[in-house]
Design a protein around this motif. Structure first.
Motif, PDB file in Angstrom:
ATOM      1  N   ARG A 190       4.194  53.405  41.297  1.00 24.03           N
ATOM      2  CA  ARG A 190       4.361  52.428  40.215  1.00 24.03           C
ATOM      3  C   ARG A 190       3.014  52.155  39.566  1.00 24.03           C
ATOM      4  O   ARG A 190       1.962  52.274  40.206  1.00 24.03           O
ATOM      5  CB  ARG A 190       4.924  51.121  40.771  1.00 24.03           C
TER       6      ARG A 190
ATOM      7  N   ASP B  89      12.598  54.507  39.795  1.00 19.02           N
ATOM      8  CA  ASP B  89      12.163  54.296  41.165  1.00 19.02           C
ATOM      9  C   ASP B  89      13.414  54.204  42.050  1.00 19.02           C
ATOM     10  O   ASP B  89      14.234  53.307  41.855  1.00 19.02           O
ATOM     11  CB  ASP B  89      11.357  52.986  41.244  1.00 19.02           C
TER      12      ASP B  89
ATOM     13  N   ASP C 242      14.166  50.779  43.475  1.00 20.57           N
ATOM     14  CA  ASP C 242      14.435  49.646  42.588  1.00 20.57           C
ATOM     15  C   ASP C 242      14.948  50.199  41.254  1.00 20.57           C
ATOM     16  O   ASP C 242      14.172  50.760  40.472  1.00 20.57           O
ATOM     17  CB  ASP C 242      13.150  48.830  42.380  1.00 20.57           C
TER      18      ASP C 242
ATOM     19  N   ALA D 281      13.019  49.499  38.065  1.00 19.66           N
ATOM     20  CA  ALA D 281      11.596  49.854  37.979  1.00 19.66           C
ATOM     21  C   ALA D 281      11.414  51.349  37.686  1.00 19.66           C
ATOM     22  O   ALA D 281      12.307  52.157  37.919  1.00 19.66           O
ATOM     23  CB  ALA D 281      10.886  49.503  39.281  1.00 19.66           C
TER      24      ALA D 281
ATOM     25  N   ARG E  31       8.530  54.661  38.002  1.00 21.76           N
ATOM     26  CA  ARG E  31       7.302  55.113  38.659  1.00 21.76           C
ATOM     27  C   ARG E  31       6.748  56.303  37.898  1.00 21.76           C
ATOM     28  O   ARG E  31       7.450  56.943  37.102  1.00 21.76           O
ATOM     29  CB  ARG E  31       7.549  55.422  40.132  1.00 21.76           C
TER      30      ARG E  31
END
Ligand code: SF4
Length: 224
Positions: A64, A97, A100, A103, A105
């Motif tokens: 991330r 990600d 998550d 999210a 990355r």
């Protein structure tokens, strides 16, 4: 190791630590200039080159943005700008990600990995300067840098230090061979000070108490 006997020089000159730090600062200038020259020759900023280097390091995986920023000790805003440029250049890509769903990355593309190899090599001038030192001095330099990195990690000045002296695989002074007294339990090999790693892909952080005991042995068991 017992403290060295006082010397008349102790009264005549500044303490060693600030002079050594001044020397490191001078070397940092050389490194920054070299990083700038190499990166700009490839159309990158030094921060962009460092991000590629971090994501393409041996053993590194997608990460991330905030973790990349932390590893490089730069702000998330600076990292975000550099990442946007790297994505535009198709050297990085963003991917979901798996831990998550909201999210993203960052992962290097194949072109990004090639670029990281070109811009990630250490300063040739500095490597040549260190290589010209006697072998014992090169080992002593690695010992000193290991201890300095460890101290900066403990004080929070650097976020990670993948050095032998902080690794749970490190066994200092367990072999009788003065040339290779240490042991790496990961590769099961004996090694000497000149082989100490400062950024090892196989590093596994030792728990604090274990790391402390390892460090004490590394320092106390060193031959005078
Ligand atoms: S795994 Fe790497 S950092 Fe750990 S002791 Fe072995 S060489 Fe050193």
């Amino acid at each position: 190791m017992p403290a060295p006997a006082p010397s008349p020089f102790d009264d005549d000159v500044d303490p060693a630590a600030p002079r050594a730090a001044e020397g490191l600062a001078r070397l940092a200038v050389v490194l920054r200039q070299d990083a700038w020259r190499v990166a700009t020759a490839r159309g990158l900023t030094p921060t962009q080159a460092r991000i590629l280097g971090e994501l393409c390091a041996p053993g590194a995986g997608p990460a991330r943005l905030k973790d990349v920023a932390r590893a490089l000790s730069v702000t998330e805003a600076t990292t975000s700008d550099a990442v946007a440029s790297l994505v535009e250049k198709k050297l990085l890509r963003k991917e979901p990600d798996p831990d998550d769903g909201r999210a993203l990355r960052l992962a290097p593309t194949a072109a990004g990995r090639r670029e990281a190899e070109r811009v990630g090599a250490p300063s040739a001038a500095l490597v040549a300067a260190v290589a010209a030192l006697p072998a014992a001095d090169q080992g002593a330099l690695l010992r000193a840098l290991s201890g300095t990195l460890r101290a900066l990690l403990r004080s929070g000045e650097v976020p990670v230090a993948r050095a032998c002296v902080t690794c749970r695989h490190f066994r200092p002074y367990v072999h009788g061979d003065a040339d290779r007294p240490h042991h790496c339990a990961f590769v099961r090999q004996a090694f000497g000070d000149r082989h100490l790693r400062l950024d090892c892909a196989d590093h596994a952080a030792a728990p604090p108490e274990e790391a402390e005991a390892t460090w004490e042995r590394f320092v106390d068991a060193a031959p005078e």
